[in-house]
Design a protein around this motif. Sequence first.
Motif, PDB file in Angstrom:
ATOM      1  N   PHE A 170       0.842  -1.202   0.000  1.00  0.00           N
ATOM      2  CA  PHE A 170       0.000   0.000   0.000  1.00  0.00           C
ATOM      3  C   PHE A 170       0.872   1.244   0.000  1.00  0.00           C
ATOM      4  CE2 PHE A 170      -2.149   3.416   2.279  1.00  0.00           C
ATOM      5  CZ  PHE A 170      -3.395   3.465   1.670  1.00  0.00           C
ATOM      6  N   LEU A 171       1.895   1.256   0.837  1.00  0.00           N
ATOM      7  CA  LEU A 171       2.717   2.444   1.013  1.00  0.00           C
ATOM      8  C   LEU A 171       3.759   2.619  -0.085  1.00  0.00           C
ATOM      9  CD1 LEU A 171       3.196   2.013   4.856  1.00  0.00           C
ATOM     10  CD2 LEU A 171       1.711   3.687   3.721  1.00  0.00           C
ATOM     11  N   ASP A 172       4.352   1.515  -0.549  1.00  0.00           N
ATOM     12  CA  ASP A 172       5.418   1.612  -1.548  1.00  0.00           C
ATOM     13  C   ASP A 172       4.920   1.543  -2.986  1.00  0.00           C
ATOM     14  OD1 ASP A 172       7.773   1.986  -0.005  1.00  0.00           O
ATOM     15  OD2 ASP A 172       7.727  -0.109   0.610  1.00  0.00           O
ATOM     16  N   ILE A 173       3.719   0.989  -3.193  1.00  0.00           N
ATOM     17  CA  ILE A 173       3.197   0.884  -4.557  1.00  0.00           C
ATOM     18  C   ILE A 173       1.991   1.804  -4.751  1.00  0.00           C
ATOM     19  CG2 ILE A 173       2.226  -0.628  -6.318  1.00  0.00           C
ATOM     20  CD1 ILE A 173       3.762  -2.946  -5.064  1.00  0.00           C
ATOM     21  N   LYS A 174       0.899   1.535  -4.053  1.00  0.00           N
ATOM     22  CA  LYS A 174      -0.333   2.289  -4.298  1.00  0.00           C
ATOM     23  C   LYS A 174      -0.178   3.774  -3.996  1.00  0.00           C
ATOM     24  CE  LYS A 174      -5.246   2.590  -3.113  1.00  0.00           C
ATOM     25  NZ  LYS A 174      -6.407   1.947  -2.464  1.00  0.00           N
ATOM     26  N   CYS A 175       0.360   4.098  -2.833  1.00  0.00           N
ATOM     27  CA  CYS A 175       0.499   5.520  -2.472  1.00  0.00           C
ATOM     28  C   CYS A 175       1.461   6.240  -3.407  1.00  0.00           C
ATOM     29  CB  CYS A 175       0.970   5.653  -1.020  1.00  0.00           C
ATOM     30  SG  CYS A 175      -0.295   5.224   0.198  1.00  0.00           S
ATOM     31  N   ARG A 176       2.503   5.554  -3.826  1.00  0.00           N
ATOM     32  CA  ARG A 176       3.480   6.162  -4.742  1.00  0.00           C
ATOM     33  C   ARG A 176       2.822   6.466  -6.098  1.00  0.00           C
ATOM     34  NH1 ARG A 176       9.121   5.026  -4.850  1.00  0.00           N
ATOM     35  NH2 ARG A 176       8.741   3.142  -3.612  1.00  0.00           N
ATOM     36  N   VAL A 177       2.152   5.461  -6.657  1.00  0.00           N
ATOM     37  CA  VAL A 177       1.560   5.606  -7.980  1.00  0.00           C
ATOM     38  C   VAL A 177       0.403   6.602  -7.978  1.00  0.00           C
ATOM     39  CG1 VAL A 177       0.295   4.377  -9.800  1.00  0.00           C
ATOM     40  CG2 VAL A 177       2.278   3.298  -8.707  1.00  0.00           C
ATOM     41  N   ALA A 178      -0.420   6.564  -6.923  1.00  0.00           N
ATOM     42  CA  ALA A 178      -1.622   7.411  -6.868  1.00  0.00           C
ATOM     43  C   ALA A 178      -1.390   8.733  -6.153  1.00  0.00           C
ATOM     44  CB  ALA A 178      -2.745   6.646  -6.175  1.00  0.00           C
ATOM     45  N   ASN A 179      -0.171   8.964  -5.697  1.00  0.00           N
ATOM     46  CA  ASN A 179       0.176  10.211  -5.001  1.00  0.00           C
ATOM     47  C   ASN A 179      -0.696  10.418  -3.761  1.00  0.00           C
ATOM     48  OD1 ASN A 179       1.701  12.559  -4.619  1.00  0.00           O
ATOM     49  ND2 ASN A 179       0.233  13.818  -5.747  1.00  0.00           N
ATOM     50  N   LEU A 180      -0.811   9.373  -2.964  1.00  0.00           N
ATOM     51  CA  LEU A 180      -1.583   9.428  -1.726  1.00  0.00           C
ATOM     52  C   LEU A 180      -0.643   9.640  -0.540  1.00  0.00           C
ATOM     53  CD1 LEU A 180      -3.918   6.354  -2.368  1.00  0.00           C
ATOM     54  CD2 LEU A 180      -4.516   8.771  -2.645  1.00  0.00           C
ATOM     55  N   LYS A 181      -1.154  10.333   0.486  1.00  0.00           N
ATOM     56  CA  LYS A 181      -0.355  10.567   1.686  1.00  0.00           C
ATOM     57  C   LYS A 181      -1.179  10.188   2.915  1.00  0.00           C
ATOM     58  CE  LYS A 181       2.211  14.050   4.329  1.00  0.00           C
ATOM     59  NZ  LYS A 181       2.587  15.476   4.458  1.00  0.00           N
ATOM     60  N   PRO A 182      -0.981   9.002   3.447  1.00  0.00           N
ATOM     61  CA  PRO A 182      -1.745   8.597   4.635  1.00  0.00           C
ATOM     62  C   PRO A 182      -1.392   9.439   5.849  1.00  0.00           C
ATOM     63  CG  PRO A 182      -0.077   6.957   4.099  1.00  0.00           C
ATOM     64  CD  PRO A 182      -0.077   7.943   2.974  1.00  0.00           C
ATOM     65  N   SER A 183      -2.423   9.715   6.663  1.00  0.00           N
ATOM     66  CA  SER A 183      -2.227  10.521   7.866  1.00  0.00           C
ATOM     67  C   SER A 183      -1.896   9.681   9.087  1.00  0.00           C
ATOM     68  CB  SER A 183      -3.488  11.338   8.152  1.00  0.00           C
ATOM     69  OG  SER A 183      -3.722  12.273   7.121  1.00  0.00           O
ATOM     70  N   ALA A 184      -2.283   8.399   9.060  1.00  0.00           N
ATOM     71  CA  ALA A 184      -2.021   7.517  10.198  1.00  0.00           C
ATOM     72  C   ALA A 184      -2.219   6.074   9.767  1.00  0.00           C
ATOM     73  CB  ALA A 184      -2.951   7.846  11.364  1.00  0.00           C
ATOM     74  N   VAL A 185      -1.644   5.172  10.556  1.00  0.00           N
ATOM     75  CA  VAL A 185      -1.829   3.740  10.350  1.00  0.00           C
ATOM     76  C   VAL A 185      -2.343   3.119  11.645  1.00  0.00           C
ATOM     77  CG1 VAL A 185      -0.731   1.532   9.807  1.00  0.00           C
ATOM     78  CG2 VAL A 185       0.035   3.598   8.654  1.00  0.00           C
ATOM     79  N   VAL A 186      -3.389   2.322  11.532  1.00  0.00           N
ATOM     80  CA  VAL A 186      -3.898   1.553  12.664  1.00  0.00           C
ATOM     81  C   VAL A 186      -3.400   0.123  12.500  1.00  0.00           C
ATOM     82  CG1 VAL A 186      -5.958   0.652  13.816  1.00  0.00           C
ATOM     83  CG2 VAL A 186      -5.926   3.006  12.956  1.00  0.00           C
ATOM     84  N   LEU A 187      -2.665  -0.360  13.483  1.00  0.00           N
ATOM     85  CA  LEU A 187      -2.065  -1.686  13.443  1.00  0.00           C
ATOM     86  C   LEU A 187      -2.856  -2.628  14.353  1.00  0.00           C
ATOM     87  CD1 LEU A 187       0.273  -3.619  12.651  1.00  0.00           C
ATOM     88  CD2 LEU A 187       1.591  -2.634  14.548  1.00  0.00           C
ATOM     89  N   VAL A 188      -3.583  -3.562  13.759  1.00  0.00           N
ATOM     90  CA  VAL A 188      -4.427  -4.468  14.527  1.00  0.00           C
ATOM     91  C   VAL A 188      -3.582  -5.603  15.115  1.00  0.00           C
ATOM     92  CG1 VAL A 188      -6.418  -6.015  14.473  1.00  0.00           C
ATOM     93  CG2 VAL A 188      -6.399  -3.939  13.061  1.00  0.00           C
ATOM     94  N   ALA A 189      -3.738  -5.812  16.410  1.00  0.00           N
ATOM     95  CA  ALA A 189      -3.049  -6.906  17.096  1.00  0.00           C
ATOM     96  C   ALA A 189      -4.061  -7.660  17.947  1.00  0.00           C
ATOM     97  CB  ALA A 189      -1.928  -6.369  17.984  1.00  0.00           C
ATOM     98  N   THR A 190      -3.878  -8.947  18.052  1.00  0.00           N
ATOM     99  CA  THR A 190      -4.754  -9.761  18.901  1.00  0.00           C
ATOM    100  C   THR A 190      -3.920 -10.619  19.827  1.00  0.00           C
ATOM    101  OG1 THR A 190      -4.855 -11.624  17.365  1.00  0.00           O
ATOM    102  CG2 THR A 190      -6.505  -9.896  17.082  1.00  0.00           C
ATOM    103  N   VAL A 191      -4.507 -10.929  20.959  1.00  0.00           N
ATOM    104  CA  VAL A 191      -3.848 -11.823  21.906  1.00  0.00           C
ATOM    105  C   VAL A 191      -3.538 -13.153  21.233  1.00  0.00           C
ATOM    106  CG1 VAL A 191      -4.209 -13.192  24.002  1.00  0.00           C
ATOM    107  CG2 VAL A 191      -4.810 -10.754  23.982  1.00  0.00           C
TER     108      VAL A 191
END
Length: 556
Positions: free
Chosen positions: A310-331
């Motif tokens: 997402f960050l190295d391909i999609k955002c680069r090609v589409a010129n997107l700039k994410p504001s934050a990342v939510v990292l899901v973790a489970t026990v």
Amino acid sequence: MLTDIEIAQRAKMEPIEKIAEKIGVKAEELEFYGNDKAKLSGAVWERVKTNSDGKLVLVTAINPTPAGEGKTTTTVGLGQAMAKIGKKAMIALREPSLGPVMGIKGGAAGGGYAQVVPMEDINLHFTGDFHAITAANNLLCAMIDNHIMQGNALGIDPTKIAFKRVMDMNDRALRQVVVGLGGKTNGYVREDGFMITVASEVMAILCMAENLTDLKARLGRIVIGYTYDGAEVKARDLKAEGAMCALLKDAIKPNLVQTLENTPCLMHGGPFANIAHGCNSVQATKLALKLSDYVITEAGFGADLGAEKFLDIKCRVANLKPSAVVLVATVRALKYNGGVAKADLGEENTEALSRGIVNLGKHIENLRLYGIPVIVAINRFGQDTDAELKMIEQYCLDNGADFALSEVFAKGGEGGVALAEKLVDVIERTESRFAPIYDETLPIKEKIETIVKKIYGGDGVSYTAAAEKQIAALEQVGYGKLPVCMAKTQYSLSDDAKLLGRPSGFTVTVKEVRVFAGAGFVTVYAGSIMTMPGLPKSPAAERIDISENGVISGLF
């Protein structure tokens, strides 16, 4: 507790034009598929394209267990929770594939009280996008074989055809087949094979295309094989791109649906997260950013695969700039990474959790490399104990990571309010300084090694003789400056599914490198990657039924 489908069937859906009103889309800009689904016409983009963009939030996860850890459920629940705290938010998701739906993993519409509806339609045929992609893909295959049978003016070498047929179902018997049996009227005999539709380059192209013109150009760039002299043959050489694009004229339009709590959701495309980039369409994401203040989207599998692409391909090609990342973790995922068998994940085991929690730490480190604020969403399951949950919270505190408990599966948007408030707080006080981790102009090997060393934590990369030859050939014809799309197991940071937790001292072996010129990336195969899954011993299809009045049961 009610099953997912029972919860979905009791949902109080609003007419889709009412959902459209919430995001400023007019009824005349909708193409209706019944009362609860619609495609957005091109007129919407033309009207809103000068609007300011909202904030883009990526939801990703740690390395999962084979059962999955609720990444989509968290995405949907977070979108609902944003509405609970008064924010104008939209969700952008991939469409489910019939293969997993009928197999073992299930669909991609969330779960519990954090679902996108109508659940049955979404997980079955939806608006027909995948069928259109299947048809476009197989039209090209038919034109390849027909061209060779009709005299082969292009000199295509039948042993070097790189483009395969697809179907959107798990059917291992079709992985390797022989076509053209039965005499001259049936073509010529050659080896072929099927992939699942979501692994098709046509799917990846649809999700990367900016518009219909771009879609046709990308389809024309598909490398279908090679001549006897080793020269590339592309779809445009067969004059196939126009008809393929015609088959996709509706499929390229984003689909509008809603959540159980009537939050708007654009659901569009669904490329395989191993072979391709595992993200919903560029069109849907960009449109959502123009229609809302916050866009919650996801990427396939764990952060080492989905988020990296997402960050190295999609955002680069589409010129997107994410504001934050939510990292899901489970026990349970962290205990699995600590060596606990799947069958025992419901039992408290803080010792295993302490061993496996380093996997979470590595993903936090990785995402910070991109300059984006990270929030850990601790996705709570019913069997999680207070002691286990507190261990994760303390680990986040010790590592300076923002976190919040998420209970959206059981409580819907209300169960995600803490996460939503934390997300807004982090975005408001922390500026995203997003940048991809490699320069796309670097040689292919340097890009691969950057990902292996920085993201996976490996010592280096080894290449088979075939991969070395393929890389040299791709760079010689000008593909060396494309982003790389890593295809490896999702269960480990390495290319070995058995190396759990935070492995070190390993080397990733690259076995094959192929160009997906239409999609715009080079796919790097590390390990054996299945492009046509098979059904399990007891497939989900055995439990799906429909009553005499058309009510579906057993879907999930």
